[in-house]
Design a protein around this motif. Structure first.
Motif, mmCIF file in Angstrom:
data_model
loop_
_atom_site.group_PDB
_atom_site.id
_atom_site.type_symbol
_atom_site.label_atom_id
_atom_site.label_comp_id
_atom_site.label_asym_id
_atom_site.label_seq_id
_atom_site.Cartn_x
_atom_site.Cartn_y
_atom_site.Cartn_z
ATOM 1 N N VAL A 134 21.037 -25.021 23.776
ATOM 2 C CA VAL A 134 19.614 -25.019 23.421
ATOM 3 C C VAL A 134 19.223 -26.361 22.821
ATOM 4 O O VAL A 134 18.191 -26.942 23.176
ATOM 5 C CB VAL A 134 19.303 -23.865 22.453
ATOM 6 N N TRP A 135 20.030 -26.874 21.927
ATOM 7 C CA TRP A 135 19.733 -28.180 21.329
ATOM 8 C C TRP A 135 19.680 -29.270 22.399
ATOM 9 O O TRP A 135 18.942 -30.250 22.263
ATOM 10 C CB TRP A 135 20.775 -28.524 20.269
ATOM 11 N N ALA A 136 20.442 -29.090 23.479
ATOM 12 C CA ALA A 136 20.458 -30.085 24.551
ATOM 13 C C ALA A 136 19.306 -29.915 25.530
ATOM 14 O O ALA A 136 19.114 -30.764 26.410
ATOM 15 C CB ALA A 136 21.788 -30.019 25.297
ATOM 16 N N GLY A 137 18.536 -28.786 25.423
ATOM 17 C CA GLY A 137 17.367 -28.633 26.275
ATOM 18 C C GLY A 137 17.200 -27.302 26.960
ATOM 19 O O GLY A 137 16.195 -27.073 27.633
ATOM 20 N N ALA A 138 18.164 -26.389 26.824
ATOM 21 C CA ALA A 138 18.051 -25.082 27.476
ATOM 22 C C ALA A 138 17.100 -24.175 26.707
ATOM 23 O O ALA A 138 16.791 -24.406 25.533
ATOM 24 C CB ALA A 138 19.425 -24.426 27.579
ATOM 25 N N THR A 139 16.648 -23.126 27.368
ATOM 26 C CA THR A 139 15.828 -22.081 26.740
ATOM 27 C C THR A 139 16.663 -20.820 26.615
ATOM 28 O O THR A 139 17.348 -20.432 27.570
ATOM 29 C CB THR A 139 14.569 -21.801 27.569
ATOM 30 N N LEU A 140 16.613 -20.190 25.453
ATOM 31 C CA LEU A 140 17.330 -18.937 25.210
ATOM 32 C C LEU A 140 16.321 -17.807 25.084
ATOM 33 O O LEU A 140 15.369 -17.896 24.313
ATOM 34 C CB LEU A 140 18.154 -19.027 23.921
ATOM 35 N N LEU A 141 16.538 -16.733 25.847
ATOM 36 C CA LEU A 141 15.763 -15.505 25.706
ATOM 37 C C LEU A 141 16.651 -14.462 25.049
ATOM 38 O O LEU A 141 17.714 -14.124 25.575
ATOM 39 C CB LEU A 141 15.276 -14.995 27.063
ATOM 40 N N ALA A 190 14.271 -6.229 14.877
ATOM 41 C CA ALA A 190 14.109 -7.301 13.906
ATOM 42 C C ALA A 190 12.684 -7.288 13.366
ATOM 43 O O ALA A 190 11.742 -6.863 14.039
ATOM 44 C CB ALA A 190 14.411 -8.653 14.546
ATOM 45 N N GLN A 191 12.550 -7.742 12.152
ATOM 46 C CA GLN A 191 11.212 -7.904 11.577
ATOM 47 C C GLN A 191 10.463 -9.004 12.329
ATOM 48 O O GLN A 191 11.062 -9.924 12.863
ATOM 49 C CB GLN A 191 11.317 -8.273 10.097
ATOM 50 N N GLY A 192 9.129 -8.894 12.342
ATOM 51 C CA GLY A 192 8.332 -9.974 12.909
ATOM 52 C C GLY A 192 7.741 -9.650 14.261
ATOM 53 O O GLY A 192 7.720 -8.493 14.702
ATOM 54 N N THR A 193 7.272 -10.692 14.932
ATOM 55 C CA THR A 193 6.621 -10.571 16.234
ATOM 56 C C THR A 193 7.339 -11.460 17.242
ATOM 57 O O THR A 193 8.305 -12.149 16.910
ATOM 58 C CB THR A 193 5.145 -10.995 16.137
ATOM 59 N N VAL A 194 6.866 -11.425 18.480
ATOM 60 C CA VAL A 194 7.437 -12.276 19.518
ATOM 61 C C VAL A 194 7.228 -13.738 19.146
ATOM 62 O O VAL A 194 6.114 -14.149 18.787
ATOM 63 C CB VAL A 194 6.791 -11.982 20.881
ATOM 64 N N THR A 195 8.300 -14.515 19.208
ATOM 65 C CA THR A 195 8.202 -15.929 18.817
ATOM 66 C C THR A 195 8.829 -16.823 19.880
ATOM 67 O O THR A 195 9.764 -16.433 20.585
ATOM 68 C CB THR A 195 8.924 -16.195 17.482
ATOM 69 N N THR A 196 8.312 -18.035 19.985
ATOM 70 C CA THR A 196 8.899 -19.100 20.789
ATOM 71 C C THR A 196 8.995 -20.326 19.897
ATOM 72 O O THR A 196 7.969 -20.861 19.464
ATOM 73 C CB THR A 196 8.051 -19.423 22.029
ATOM 74 N N GLY A 202 15.300 -27.862 23.168
ATOM 75 C CA GLY A 202 15.099 -26.616 23.891
ATOM 76 C C GLY A 202 14.231 -25.635 23.140
ATOM 77 O O GLY A 202 13.548 -25.973 22.172
ATOM 78 N N HIS A 203 14.245 -24.378 23.604
ATOM 79 C CA HIS A 203 13.409 -23.330 23.016
ATOM 80 C C HIS A 203 14.241 -22.065 22.810
ATOM 81 O O HIS A 203 15.166 -21.785 23.565
ATOM 82 C CB HIS A 203 12.226 -22.994 23.925
ATOM 83 N N ALA A 227 9.796 -16.351 30.149
ATOM 84 C CA ALA A 227 10.915 -17.230 29.805
ATOM 85 C C ALA A 227 11.232 -18.196 30.947
ATOM 86 O O ALA A 227 11.566 -19.359 30.712
ATOM 87 C CB ALA A 227 12.143 -16.391 29.464
ATOM 88 N N LEU A 228 11.122 -17.729 32.184
ATOM 89 C CA LEU A 228 11.346 -18.603 33.329
ATOM 90 C C LEU A 228 10.347 -19.752 33.352
ATOM 91 O O LEU A 228 10.703 -20.895 33.664
ATOM 92 C CB LEU A 228 11.259 -17.798 34.629
ATOM 93 N N ARG A 229 9.102 -19.462 32.985
ATOM 94 C CA ARG A 229 8.086 -20.521 32.940
ATOM 95 C C ARG A 229 8.379 -21.508 31.816
ATOM 96 O O ARG A 229 8.270 -22.728 32.011
ATOM 97 C CB ARG A 229 6.700 -19.909 32.772
ATOM 98 N N VAL A 230 8.726 -21.006 30.640
ATOM 99 C CA VAL A 230 9.026 -21.897 29.519
ATOM 100 C C VAL A 230 10.199 -22.800 29.861
ATOM 101 O O VAL A 230 10.212 -23.991 29.525
ATOM 102 C CB VAL A 230 9.324 -21.075 28.243
ATOM 103 N N ALA A 231 11.206 -22.232 30.538
ATOM 104 C CA ALA A 231 12.385 -23.009 30.900
ATOM 105 C C ALA A 231 12.169 -23.905 32.110
ATOM 106 O O ALA A 231 13.074 -24.651 32.488
ATOM 107 C CB ALA A 231 13.559 -22.064 31.173
#
Length: 299
Positions: A134-141, A190-196, A202-203, A227-231
């Motif tokens: 992820v730090w190198a540029g990948a997106t994690l879902l 998990a607490q909270g809402t959908v986040t990016t 990466g994301h 997620a496919l669009r973000v990535a």
């Protein structure tokens, strides 16, 4: 046909004393053939004719982490979660490479999108490799609450706090997720809402409710599509014009052409409309009988 063919045994063995095993085989005891035999012969002939085209297949841009440690949990939800992830990706016409949890450090590679299906926890080695990608540029879902390692011991992953999982959860702004009773009694959200969030180059996309432990829902398809669009995963060169349950289209690009696999798991004959090219301006229609699969090349 879409993911390989394994025939368990060619001839039926009528001397077996197991009712559920005795009928397995392509050729019956009277030497007649079952309908599946014709399908396999058709596939074999196609592969023989096309043997010069299976050169330099393109690698998928998507990796699915198979939660190996979940197989040893009291409630092994990892199998169902992985199966649902594959179903959603198949419906979207997305090719995927599956990497077992304990092989992530060695085999993750450089995918654009990493999908971690709903888990209770993930091994330290796998999480370190995912985080580095992820730090190198990948997106994690990812989804749900999984602040634990593969043994269930507390471990820092995304942070946050757990909350009880409800039978019906808000999935996104357009739909809900429904859960089996045994999942509700044994898992957390998990607490909270959908986040990016941007992490390095990466994301990380996170849904508070565990996506793949829920019953099939359009929320899962929308989450994966987003997620496919973000990535920035490019659409398949050939894809279904109208994705529908039970009809799957898989496109595998090779050096000189794209192999397209059409699967109709329903009980009704259908006409599958395919679109090709980045803008989807080229349309191809192909008849597909009930319960059948077809292979074809698109140049």
């Amino acid at each position: 046909g879409a993911f390989g063919v394994i025939e368990w045994v060619y001839d039926v063995n009528p001397y077996m004393d197991s009712d559920n095993e005795v009928a397995i085989g392509l050729r019956r005891a009277d030497m007649s053939y079952k309908p599946e035999h014709a399908v396999l012969r058709r596939f074999a002939a196609f592969v023989h004719r096309s043997r010069g085209r299976f050169e330099q297949p393109a690698q998928p841009d998507v990796v699915l982490i198979a939660p190996t440690s979940e197989l040893y949990a009291p409630r092994a939800l990892g199998v169902g979660a992985t199966r649902r992830a594959v179903e959603v990706l198949s419906l979207l016409g997305v090719r995927v490479r599956v990497v077992p949890e304990y092989r992530v450090a060695a085999e993750l590679g450089t995918p654009k999108l990493i999908i971690l299906p709903a888990v209770w926890g993930v091994a330290d080695s796998a999480w370190a490799a995912i985080n580095a990608a992820v730090w190198a540029g990948a997106t994690l879902l990812s989804s749900g609450y999984f602040e634990a390692d593969d043994a269930g011991l507390p471990a820092e992953r995304l942070g946050g706090s757990p909350r009880p999982l409800a039978v019906v959860e808000v999935g996104d702004s357009a739909g809900t997720l429904r859960y089996p009773y045994d999942v509700v009694k044994s898992a957390y959200a998990a607490q909270g809402t959908v986040t990016t969030q941007m992490v390095g180059r990466g994301h990380v996309i996170h849904y508070p409710s565990p996506l793949e432990w829920a019953y099939p829902s359009p929320v899962q398809e929308r989450a994966y599509a987003s997620a496919l669009r973000v990535a920035a995963v490019a659409p398949a060169p050939v894809r279904a014009g109208e994705p529908r349950d039970g009809r799957f289209v898989l496109a595998i690009p090779f050096r000189d052409a794209t192999l397209v696999v059409l699967v109709n798991e329903t009980g009704q004959d259908d006409v599958v409309r395919l679109v090709a090219g980045p803008s989807g301006t080229v349309t191809i229609e192909r008849s597909l009988a009930a319960g059948d699969a077809v292979l074809l090349w698109v140049a």
